[in-house]
Design an enzyme around this catalytic site. Structure first.
Site, PDB file in Angstrom:
ATOM      1  CB  SER A  34       5.204  12.606 -41.667  1.00 39.05           C
ATOM      2  OG  SER A  34       5.153  11.808 -42.705  1.00 39.05           O
ATOM      3  CE1 TYR A  77       4.618   9.314 -37.973  1.00 32.53           C
ATOM      4  CE2 TYR A  77       4.190   9.407 -40.167  1.00 32.53           C
ATOM      5  CZ  TYR A  77       5.132   9.647 -39.181  1.00 32.53           C
ATOM      6  OH  TYR A  77       6.122  10.060 -39.554  1.00 32.53           O
TER       7      TYR A  77
END
Length: 237
Positions: A132, A146
């Site tokens: 990501s 995350y």
């Protein structure tokens, strides 16, 4: 990695969103594609019917199940690890068990899947981890766990690239930004805030990401390894 011989490909987490698009992209090339799922059997069956790929139920948070899956699958040409958990919230109030689950799926899962795949992987194989843009940049509150997990993939890819280089196996990370999926729709509540941070004022598509993955698995990417490939519409620019 090209030609008429079908490559053997496994996508960990391929029943929806980016994973499903990756399954479809490889299947369209005539590859021998399998993918795992752990949530909706209906969604997995739909992808299997649409693409002709094999759906395998497997929990990415279960280390032993992941290792057994790779052992049973046999030598691969390409492994794509796409499974991930997004756990938004204040780190002071998140439940420790939930954070542990995220770590199991987002960090331990790709580590053990990649290592086990490498034991049998053919020379010239490819390992591709779906990370990501938050591995590089953290513009919002509430996604510490995350972001941590996606940064960990960068170290994993760099290390494995060194460890597996003598066998001509490449290891790369694809880092999407805002991508139009069920998890992050382009008309969602946070869409405008994301677009404000982007050079291109729109979400990307799962197919955009799948094409980049296919390139990294193809013959023209044989010299690319240990690298991060960001596809985020300028979110991190």
């Amino acid at each position: 990695m090209s030609g008429s011989t079908a490559r053997k490909i496994l996508i960990i987490g391929g029943s929806r969103g980016i994973g499903a698009a990756i399954v479809g992209r490889f299947a369209a090339e005539g590859d021998d594609v399998s993918f795992t799922w752990s949530g909706s059997q209906e969604a997995a069956d739909a992808v299997a019917v649409r693409t002709g790929a094999r759906a395998i139920r497997s929990d990415a948070s279960d280390r032993d199940a992941t290792i057994t899956l790779l052992q049973d699958t046999g030598p691969l040409d390409v492994l794509v690890y796409n499974s991930a958990v997004l756990l938004p919230g204040d780190p002071l109030t998140l439940k420790p068990d939930s954070v542990d689950h995220l770590i199991d799926v987002n960090i331990r899962g790709p580590y053990f899947a990649s290592v086990e795949a490498a034991r049998q992987m053919k020379r010239g194989g490819r390992i591709i981890l779906i990370g990501s843009v938050h591995g590089d940049r953290m513009p919002f509150e509430g996604i510490t766990a995350y972001g941590m997990s996606k940064s960990a993939l960068q170290g994993l890819a760099r290390g494995l690239a060194r460890d597996l280089g003598a066998r001509d196996i490449t290891v790369n990370v694809v880092q999407p930004g805002p991508t139009n999926t069920d998890m992050n729709p382009d008309d969602g509540l946070l869409a405008q805030a994301m677009h404000d941070e982007m050079a291109l004022k729109r979400h990307g598509t799962a197919e955009d990401v799948a094409h980049l993955v296919a390139y990294l698995a193809g013959p023209f990417a044989r010299g690319i390894t240990g690298a991060m490939h960001t596809i985020d519409g300028g979110f991190g620019a």
